[in-house]
Design an enzyme around this catalytic site. Structure first.
Site, PDB file in Angstrom:
ATOM      1  N   ASP A  66       0.829  -1.208   0.000  1.00 62.88           N
ATOM      2  CA  ASP A  66       0.000   0.000   0.000  1.00 62.88           C
ATOM      3  C   ASP A  66       0.863   1.258   0.000  1.00 62.88           C
ATOM      4  O   ASP A  66       2.042   1.235   0.386  1.00 62.88           O
ATOM      5  CB  ASP A  66      -0.959   0.018   1.193  1.00 62.88           C
ATOM      6  N   GLU A  87       0.123  -1.480   5.586  1.00 62.40           N
ATOM      7  CA  GLU A  87       1.179  -1.093   6.522  1.00 62.40           C
ATOM      8  C   GLU A  87       1.038   0.371   6.922  1.00 62.40           C
ATOM      9  O   GLU A  87       1.303   0.729   8.077  1.00 62.40           O
ATOM     10  CB  GLU A  87       2.554  -1.334   5.881  1.00 62.40           C
TER      11      GLU A  87
END
Length: 400
Positions: A91, A153
């Protein structure tokens, strides 16, 4: 070997300069997939699985509750001996409101740099791993390499927790996890932990002319914030300290606050968010116990006016710090692969602390600079990409 450069419109053309790193094409493919944390990452995971399974890797996925996001854990090499994990998050942070010079989801090369959201943090590392996966697969590996790519994350190391829990299926525990966050290809052996907390104060609403009949939620919340500021001042002056970090102490920070509806109404509710970024050896639970004690001291007076009033503390994320010994065998290996014996510590938090907490030694080492992360016109240098490729090729030699 073909040698290439890039024109202003982003296309590659032949040129007589130094050959570009082999992984740039793969970096471009990953940058083109918008995996901002509030969106799905499945297109990227599908691409990674296609590449790795096509090389004969065993592949497992773990999903979030919506099955709209996934981790992937893939293994190349013998499964009955300890191996090495290459870990990265898929991400990226949003580009909303940022002033970019070009499309953040189209890789642009100029002046020895690669521009795009995630180039530094941290799609380039994942792309390099995928681009070199055929070299891992072709090598006579004496130990397995594990590719661990996670979701979310950036919003609290969410997905990797499920991935780590799923590692129970492995026959043997890995020897080492290399987390490829941007460190300029230098070995990072320590980072701070992070605890994110939302405090909600429920007061009692009334006309401000009769404020003795109300419980002012904003003022109670402000008392808590002032105490947090005093806590930070105390830690800054008295420690504990670790001068490997900047700043060399645990930080306490209030980031948001909302409350009240009108000036002539005693506010019924107020919420604020604060975080603790702790040195690995400084237990944040001791600080949270102190915060809970402040709340307990304030609540009795509030209840004396309204039984519905109170203070709640919601710890919506907690990620441990990383603290590796400089002489640990895992650290020495990463240093040897990077070509430098120097190690460092960083203030930002990564997934490495969770791997270490699970009993897997972890070192942070990846291409690019953290100073470029999360910014408009985020970039990584071509030189850093080449250095990471060299690092992984030395790793292949070591594993053979």
């Amino acid at each position: 070997m073909r040698k290439a450069s890039q024109s202003e419109n982003g296309s590659l053309s032949e040129h007589a300069e130094t050959p570009l790193p082999a992984s740039i094409e793969t970096i471009g493919k990953l940058i083109a997939i918008d995996t901002t944390s509030y969106k799905t990452n499945l297109q990227l995971i599908d691409l990674a699985e296609e590449i790795l399974s096509g090389l004969g890797a065993s592949v497992r996925r773990t999903f979030d509750e919506s099955r709209n996001k996934a981790n992937i854990f893939a293994t190349i090499g013998p499964a009955d001996v300890p191996g090495i994990v290459l870990s990265g998050h898929t991400d990226v942070v949003p580009v909303d409101g940022q002033d970019w010079s070009s499309d953040p989801f189209h890789l642009r090369r100029a002046d020895g740099r690669l521009y795009g959201r995630g180039t530094a943090d941290m799609k380039s590392f994942i792309a390099i791993c995928l681009a070199l996966a055929p070299e891992f697969a072709a090598a006579p590996l004496k130990m397995p390499v594990h590719f661990a790519f996670s979701y979310d994350e950036e919003v609290g190391c969410v997905g990797v927790r499920r991935l780590i829990d799923d590692l129970a299926h492995l026959a043997v525990r890995p020897l080492l996890c290399i987390v490829g966050e941007p460190t300029d290809m230098k070995a990072v052996i320590g980072h701070k932990g992070k605890k994110s907390v939302r405090c909600h104060v429920e007061g009692h609403e009334c006309h401000s002319a009769l404020n003795h009949q109300g419980v002012n939620a904003v003022e109670i919340a402000a008392e808590m914030v002032v105490k947090l500021r005093a806590m930070q001042r105390r830690i800054r002056e008295n420690g504990p300290f670790d001068h490997g970090y900047q700043p060399p102490y645990t930080t306490v920070h209030t980031g948001t606050m909302q409350g009240g509806t009108a000036l002539n109404i005693v506010p019924k509710s107020c919420s604020f968010e604060f975080e603790i970024r702790n040195l690995p050896d400084h237990d944040p639970e001791e600080l949270m116990a102190e915060v809970r004690g402040w709340a307990q001291d304030l609540v009795p007076e509030m209840l004396g006016i309204s039984e519905a009033s109170g203070i709640t503390l919601d710890e919506h994320n907690s990620t441990p710090g990383l603290g590796m010994d400089e002489m640990d065998a895992a650290v020495r290996l990463v240093c040897a692969l990077s070509g430098s014996n120097r190690t460092s510590k960083v203030a930002f938090t990564t997934e490495a602390g969770l791997f270490q907490q699970a009993g897997i030694p972890a070192v942070v080492c990846g291409p690019g600079s953290i100073t470029q992360a999360h910014r408009p016109d985020e970039f990584i240098t071509v030189e850093q990409v080449a250095r990471c490729e060299d690092f992984l090729r030395r790793l292949i030699d070591h594993m053979c």
